[in-house]
Write an enzyme that holds these catalytic residues in place. Structure first.
Site, PDB file in Angstrom:
ATOM      1  N   SER A  50       0.862  -1.178   0.000  1.00 51.52           N
ATOM      2  CA  SER A  50       0.000   0.000   0.000  1.00 51.52           C
ATOM      3  C   SER A  50       0.898   1.226   0.000  1.00 51.52           C
ATOM      4  O   SER A  50       1.885   1.281   0.734  1.00 51.52           O
ATOM      5  CB  SER A  50      -0.904  -0.005   1.237  1.00 51.52           C
ATOM      6  OG  SER A  50      -1.838   1.055   1.154  1.00 51.52           O
ATOM      7  N   GLU A  51       0.555   2.210  -0.836  1.00 53.21           N
ATOM      8  CA  GLU A  51       1.457   3.338  -1.087  1.00 53.21           C
ATOM      9  C   GLU A  51       1.891   4.079   0.184  1.00 53.21           C
ATOM     10  O   GLU A  51       2.954   4.687   0.219  1.00 53.21           O
ATOM     11  CB  GLU A  51       0.793   4.336  -2.041  1.00 53.21           C
ATOM     12  CG  GLU A  51      -0.469   4.991  -1.445  1.00 53.21           C
ATOM     13  CD  GLU A  51      -1.233   5.826  -2.459  1.00 53.21           C
ATOM     14  OE1 GLU A  51      -1.001   5.675  -3.659  1.00 53.21           O
ATOM     15  OE2 GLU A  51      -2.074   6.627  -2.036  1.00 53.21           O
ATOM     16  N   ASN A  52       1.041   4.035   1.225  1.00 54.44           N
ATOM     17  CA  ASN A  52       1.369   4.753   2.451  1.00 54.44           C
ATOM     18  C   ASN A  52       2.335   3.989   3.336  1.00 54.44           C
ATOM     19  O   ASN A  52       2.367   4.177   4.552  1.00 54.44           O
ATOM     20  CB  ASN A  52       0.092   5.123   3.218  1.00 54.44           C
ATOM     21  CG  ASN A  52      -0.824   3.944   3.457  1.00 54.44           C
ATOM     22  OD1 ASN A  52      -1.002   3.105   2.581  1.00 54.44           O
ATOM     23  ND2 ASN A  52      -1.414   3.868   4.624  1.00 54.44           N
TER      24      ASN A  52
END
Lengths: 236, 230
Positions: A50-52
């Site tokens: 997940s990008e975060n």
């Protein structure tokens, strides 16, 4: 979904999930792609990014006592972490994406052009849009898998000759999965690889705004009904 | 030893001034220094340029800065989330400027700012609206955009634990932009959930060394401390 024929949403998600191989690292963003993880085959250990900054993201949580405000998906919804998962800061998270460590990314789209150009961040004529991580991930992932409806709500084709929407990235899309079938982007443009049950090649061509090579497509046999697996939260 | 500890968020931000460029950590609500942001609202600072991933959601965090009229410009990657009500309202009335930056480019521009670089070369955005007005350079046959480094006057950071030297660790996905922002601002202000003594943090686990931190306050928040099942 606009078309009354073809795959259900769950069947579309199931089909994308079959594409994901054991040990792949796969970025998953917001919207329809979130339907995919529960359909990954039980014998394949896919690591979701997940990008975060989450490597090894588990399933979303519906709410309740175990919601952790510090553990959110890219869509800002509560998720779990898989055993062995890890956290990195944002620059490292996107270094992973651009640096070639993503075997695949699953994204939604407004339009895909026959040369693999992708549009998914801004409407034509709009003053602005939300890019989020889409541009970096589309450029960086080894395979960009698009999960989308075949046409817009108004029935306009989303597989097109050339983008009419502002591009997100050029020449990046590998395959498109819609309710009508699976489309590969090749040097000859769109090639229908698999066709959904009950759909004919004429329907596919009529719903597309570009040439689609349809001969040679095989018939897809999705489970019916298709049922997502319970999330597996342990590793063998 | 430099005194970094402050009793309250309001004291911790005492050096902040109007028209500053301010990094605000966080992604969604995870890792947003909400108490420091509240304090900025109370000070009624004006003309701030806010650099953050989002343009605020509902009423907390950056949304409250917008509502209080503190913000002149936002630099972010995802301005139009459904919950970004305050931002949409001001943007539609031309009361706030916006620069949209791809998320990875935003992160890398900040890292470059902290690393003393002038900018970065990235393939992200080539052939899109984002490339307009930016120099393009070809290396080994591949096109890259030149993106300028980004620094701030102040960084507002949310950490999990802090010690009196300003050493920081973060919690889960609340880490996000915080460590890179802490490296790229002239004055770094931290809101930590918990303060611990010197030596209590394992040196192998410290993510942001205290040399980057200028001021901190500790605010215990029960919901942040809750350990969820994995």
């Amino acid at each position: 979904m606009t078309a009354n024929c073809g795959l259900s949403l769950d069947q579309m998600a199931w089909r994308v999930a079959q594409e994901l191989q054991d040990s792949w690292v796969v970025n998953i963003g917001i919207g329809m792609p979130l339907l995919v993880p529960p359909h990954v085959r039980a014998d394949r250990d896919v690591i979701f990014h997940s990008e975060n900054g989450i490597i090894g993201m588990g399933p979303e949580i519906e709410g309740g006592d175990h919601v952790d405000p510090d553990l959110l998906s890219a869509g800002k919804r509560p998720v779990r972490l898989m055993p062995g998962g890890s956290f990195v800061h944002h620059a490292d998270s996107f270094a992973l994406a651009r640096g070639g460590r993503l075997d695949a990314a699953i994204l939604g789209a407004f339009q895909v052009a026959q040369n693999g150009d992708l549009a998914n961040w801004k409407l034509p004529g709009a003053r602005t849009g939300s890019i989020g991580g889409a541009m970096d991930i589309a450029v960086g992932a080894r395979r960009v898998l698009i999960l989308m409806s075949h046409t817009t709500r108004e029935g306009e084709p989303k597989l097109v000759d050339r983008l009419a929407y502002p591009p997100t990235a050029r020449g990046v899309v590998t395959k498109v999965f819609t309710e009508l079938g699976v489309f590969a982007i090749t040097e000859d443009g769109f090639v229908l690889e698999e066709i959904a049950p009950g759909v004919c090649a004429d329907q596919v061509r009529a719903g597309s705004g570009a040439q689609v090579k349809t001969d040679g497509a095989t018939l897809m046999v999705p489970p019916d009904p298709v049922s997502p697996r319970e999330p597996v939260l342990s590793r063998a | 030893m430099k005194q970094k500890r402050h009793e309250t968020p309001l004291e911790a931000i005492d050096r902040m001034t109007d028209n500053s460029v301010v990094f605000v950590g966080g992604f969604g609500r995870a890792g947003v220094p909400e108490r420091l942001v509240e304090a900025v609202c109370r000070r009624k600072l004006r003309g701030l340029t806010i650099v953050s991933n989002n343009a605020g959601s509902n009423v907390a965090g950056i949304a409250s800065l917008l509502q209080e009229g503190c913000v002149g410009k936002i630099i972010c990657s995802f301005p139009l989330a459904r919950e970004a009500v305050a931002f949409r309202d001001l943007y539609d009335r031309n009361l706030v400027d916006l620069e949209v930056v791809p998320q990875g480019t935003l992160a890398e521009r900040i890292r470059a700012g902290g690393a003393g670089l002038g900018g970065v070369l990235t393939p992200t955005g080539v052939g899109t609206d984002i490339a307009e007005g930016k120099p393009l350079i070809e290396i080994d046959g591949r096109a890259f955009l030149i993106e300028r480094a980004l620094r701030a006057d102040f960084a507002l950071i949310k950490a999990y634990k802090v010690d009196p030297l300003g050493n920081l660790i973060y919690r889960k996905a609340a880490r996000n932009f915080n460590p890179i922002m802490a490296m790229a601002a002239d004055w770094v202000i931290v809101e930590a959930a918990e303060e611990v003594g010197i030596g209590a943090l394992d040196p192998e686990h410290i993510i942001t060394p205290g040399v980057y931190v200028d001021a901190y306050c500790a605010v215990t928040r029960i919901d942040q401390m809750m350990e969820a099942t994995p």
